[in-house]
Design an enzyme around this catalytic site. Structure first.
Site, mmCIF file in Angstrom:
data_model
loop_
_atom_site.group_PDB
_atom_site.id
_atom_site.type_symbol
_atom_site.label_atom_id
_atom_site.label_comp_id
_atom_site.label_asym_id
_atom_site.label_seq_id
_atom_site.Cartn_x
_atom_site.Cartn_y
_atom_site.Cartn_z
ATOM 1 N N GLN A 1 -1.530 -7.209 -7.586
ATOM 2 C CA GLN A 1 -1.986 -5.670 -7.997
ATOM 3 C C GLN A 1 -0.730 -5.367 -7.046
ATOM 4 O O GLN A 1 -1.212 -4.681 -6.304
ATOM 5 C CB GLN A 1 -3.046 -5.185 -7.670
ATOM 6 N N CYS B 1 -6.095 4.152 -7.790
ATOM 7 C CA CYS B 1 -5.748 4.212 -6.509
ATOM 8 C C CYS B 1 -6.206 6.291 -6.826
ATOM 9 O O CYS B 1 -4.912 6.802 -7.402
ATOM 10 C CB CYS B 1 -4.939 3.837 -5.944
ATOM 11 N N LYS C 1 -5.992 -1.928 -13.979
ATOM 12 C CA LYS C 1 -7.465 -1.048 -13.715
ATOM 13 C C LYS C 1 -7.000 0.642 -13.769
ATOM 14 O O LYS C 1 -6.582 1.242 -13.281
ATOM 15 C CB LYS C 1 -7.889 -1.332 -12.109
ATOM 16 N N ASN D 1 -16.732 -1.502 -12.507
ATOM 17 C CA ASN D 1 -16.643 -1.533 -11.312
ATOM 18 C C ASN D 1 -17.159 0.231 -10.738
ATOM 19 O O ASN D 1 -16.969 0.626 -11.650
ATOM 20 C CB ASN D 1 -15.402 -1.390 -10.836
ATOM 21 N N GLY D 2 -18.112 -0.548 -9.758
ATOM 22 C CA GLY D 2 -18.591 0.969 -8.669
ATOM 23 C C GLY D 2 -19.806 0.947 -8.911
ATOM 24 O O GLY D 2 -21.529 1.157 -9.732
ATOM 25 N N ARG E 1 -16.856 -2.907 -2.178
ATOM 26 C CA ARG E 1 -17.013 -2.157 -0.068
ATOM 27 C C ARG E 1 -18.326 -3.718 -0.634
ATOM 28 O O ARG E 1 -18.271 -3.636 0.834
ATOM 29 C CB ARG E 1 -17.715 -0.955 -0.755
HETATM 30 C C1 LIG Z 1 -11.011 1.120 1.794
HETATM 31 C C2 LIG Z 1 -10.916 1.087 0.570
HETATM 32 C C3 LIG Z 1 -9.351 0.113 -0.177
HETATM 33 C C4 LIG Z 1 -9.237 -0.022 -1.284
HETATM 34 N N1 LIG Z 1 -8.491 -0.262 -2.302
HETATM 35 C C5 LIG Z 1 -7.679 -0.861 -3.219
HETATM 36 C C6 LIG Z 1 -6.932 -1.571 -3.623
HETATM 37 O O1 LIG Z 1 -6.092 -1.640 -3.103
HETATM 38 N N2 LIG Z 1 -6.512 -1.204 -5.380
HETATM 39 C C7 LIG Z 1 -7.584 -1.068 -6.263
HETATM 40 O O2 LIG Z 1 -7.851 -1.337 -7.444
HETATM 41 N N3 LIG Z 1 -8.959 -0.829 -5.333
HETATM 42 C C8 LIG Z 1 -9.343 -0.643 -4.558
HETATM 43 N N4 LIG Z 1 -10.478 0.276 -3.997
HETATM 44 C C9 LIG Z 1 -11.740 1.367 -4.664
HETATM 45 C C10 LIG Z 1 -12.358 -0.443 -5.075
HETATM 46 O O3 LIG Z 1 -11.365 -1.841 -6.184
HETATM 47 C C11 LIG Z 1 -13.256 -0.533 -5.930
HETATM 48 O O4 LIG Z 1 -13.056 0.179 -7.529
HETATM 49 C C12 LIG Z 1 -14.104 0.922 -5.563
HETATM 50 O O5 LIG Z 1 -14.653 1.284 -4.511
HETATM 51 C C13 LIG Z 1 -15.703 1.190 -6.171
HETATM 52 O O6 LIG Z 1 -16.407 0.229 -6.093
HETATM 53 P P1 LIG Z 1 -17.091 -0.842 -4.786
HETATM 54 O O7 LIG Z 1 -18.251 0.835 -6.048
HETATM 55 O O8 LIG Z 1 -17.874 -1.369 -5.798
HETATM 56 O O9 LIG Z 1 -16.725 -0.506 -4.279
HETATM 57 C C14 LIG Z 1 -9.985 0.594 -2.601
HETATM 58 C C15 LIG Z 1 -11.760 1.003 -2.086
HETATM 59 C C16 LIG Z 1 -12.226 1.043 -1.012
HETATM 60 C C17 LIG Z 1 -13.091 1.732 -0.411
#
Ligand SMILES: Cc1cc2nc3c(=O)[nH]c(=O)nc-3n(C[C@H](O)[C@H](O)[C@H](O)COP(=O)(O)O)c2cc1C
Length: 358
Positions: free
Chosen positions: A64, A94, A135, A202-203, A227
């Site tokens: 990515q 992000c 994304k 996602n989320g 997460r």
């Molecule tokens: C510590 C951390 C690092 C993340 N790094 C990325 C990343 O590098 N690229 C990305 O697209 N999303 C990143 N995210 C977002 C996650 O991919 C995701 O979209 C977000 O956490 C919601 O999904 P979840 O509820 O399953 O965690 C990050 C989230 C966290 C908490």
């Protein structure tokens, strides 16, 4: 099964030791690197070398990129595809200042014309070799839903799959992911792509039941778990079992979970300096502990580790295994039903301003 071009994904974000562990647990189709800076890729700085590290078992792999300079992004995309990327993703979600101040990440939601131009360039550069995906978040500002119109335009220039995180950038990680917002993006993607371009939701998917809810409510074609996987890399395996059979009969036992955590540590120790491996397992053990049942002695022993104990992790884990005994080792220590209750209680106590995060 969801398909992006020739690749079948279940995605996550993470480093090589974690990806290898989740793959060993099962049902990970496509895993993603963390977001990569094109400058870092082209300069091959140490941090980027680590973030792009992969190996033959780490396949298929999405890399990515974040950035908004088309030339730089194109050069980094070529490097990525030459070095193991089987999918190339553009980060448009992000919310972190370091990323948005360069007009990348979620800031790309605010400049749709330029964002579409960057996407078009990447599709022209590597689109004949790998699927180029994006994304997004729902929008930048609160209550904004700009993702459906941007997703349509991205599909028009050849983006092969959209992943939608159901929050705005302004929400960062607060509040709940909005399933109605995700459903609106799914509808736009299906319409613009004539049903051939998948949309991944996602989320807040923390359990296999959340995945079912996301699929049913939004009509999305796949789920990205982030997460929720960090403390349970077997969530992909268990979610796949639940979605395909309606049951979770083979969630790893305590013995199997401990073995996976040992495997994770072994990969860290093999691939990184001992100091980093120890620091990382100390960061991870509390999260892992939420899926292990009563395990205070294990957590205490791991938290007390220093660099000189780097070779003692197996011994620490096996001491704990002996303490709990064979009967406990053969059981599933925390079922997903129990985990769902823990999470709901964590949400309730946070809403009431009491207690720690679950
Ligand atoms: C510590 C951390 C690092 C993340 N790094 C990325 C990343 O590098 N690229 C990305 O697209 N999303 C990143 N995210 C977002 C996650 O991919 C995701 O979209 C977000 O956490 C919601 O999904 P979840 O509820 O399953 O965690 C990050 C989230 C966290 C908490």
């Amino acid at each position: 099964m969801l398909q992006i071009g020739p690749v079948k994904p279940v995605a996550g974000h993470c480093d090589l030791p974690f990806r290898l562990t989740a793959r060993a647990a099962g049902s990970v189709g496509l895993a993603f690197t963390d977001l990569l800076c094109p400058h870092g890729i082209l300069k091959q700085n140490i941090q980027t070398q680590w973030l792009t590290a992969t190996d033959p078992l780490d396949h298929p792999l999405g890399m990515q990129l974040y950035g908004n300079d088309p030339d730089l992004m194109a050069a980094a995309a070529l490097w990525s595809v030459d070095h193991g990327a089987t999918t190339l993703d553009i980060n448009m979600g992000c919310p972190v200042d370091k990323v948005t101040k360069t007009f990348a990440g979620s800031m790309m939601l605010c400049t749709p014309d330029h964002t579409v131009a960057v996407a078009r360039r990447l599709v022209q550069t590597v689109g004949d070799r790998v699927p180029v995906t994006a994304k997004l978040r729902l929008g930048y500002h609160d209550c904004e839903l700009t993702a459906p119109s941007l997703a349509r335009r991205l599909i028009d220039v050849g983006i092969a799959c959209i992943t939608i995180h159901g929050r705005t950038a302004a929400m960062r990680f607060k509040g709940r992911a909005c399933l109605d917002g995700i459903a609106a993006v799914v509808e736009a993607v299906h319409e613009a792509g004539g049903g051939k371009v998948p949309c991944i939701g996602n989320g807040d998917v923390q359990t296999p039941f959340d995945a079912r809810r996301m699929l049913d409510h939004t009509g999305c074609d796949g789920i990205m778990i982030a997460r929720g996987a960090l403390s349970a890399p077997w969530i992909f395996r268990d979610t796949h079992e639940f979605l395909t059979t309606g049951r979770i009969d083979h969630s790893p036992t305590l013995r199997q979970r401990l073995d996976l955590i040992k495997l994770h540590y072994h990969h860290m120790l093999r691939l990184r300096e001992p100091r980093r491996a120890v620091n990382r397992i100390r960061q991870l053990i509390t999260g892992y502990g939420t899926h292990l049942g009563p395990c205070k002695p294990l957590k205490q022993a791991v938290l007390a580790m220093t660099e000189t104990d780097a070779g003692r992790f197996d011994e620490i884990v096996e001491t704990f295994a002996q303490q709990v005994g064979d009967e406990a080792l053969a059981r599933v220590p925390v079922t997903w039903e129990q985990r769902a209750v823990q999470l709901a209680e964590g949400i309730k106590s946070r809403a009431e301003g009491i207690g720690p995060r679950a």
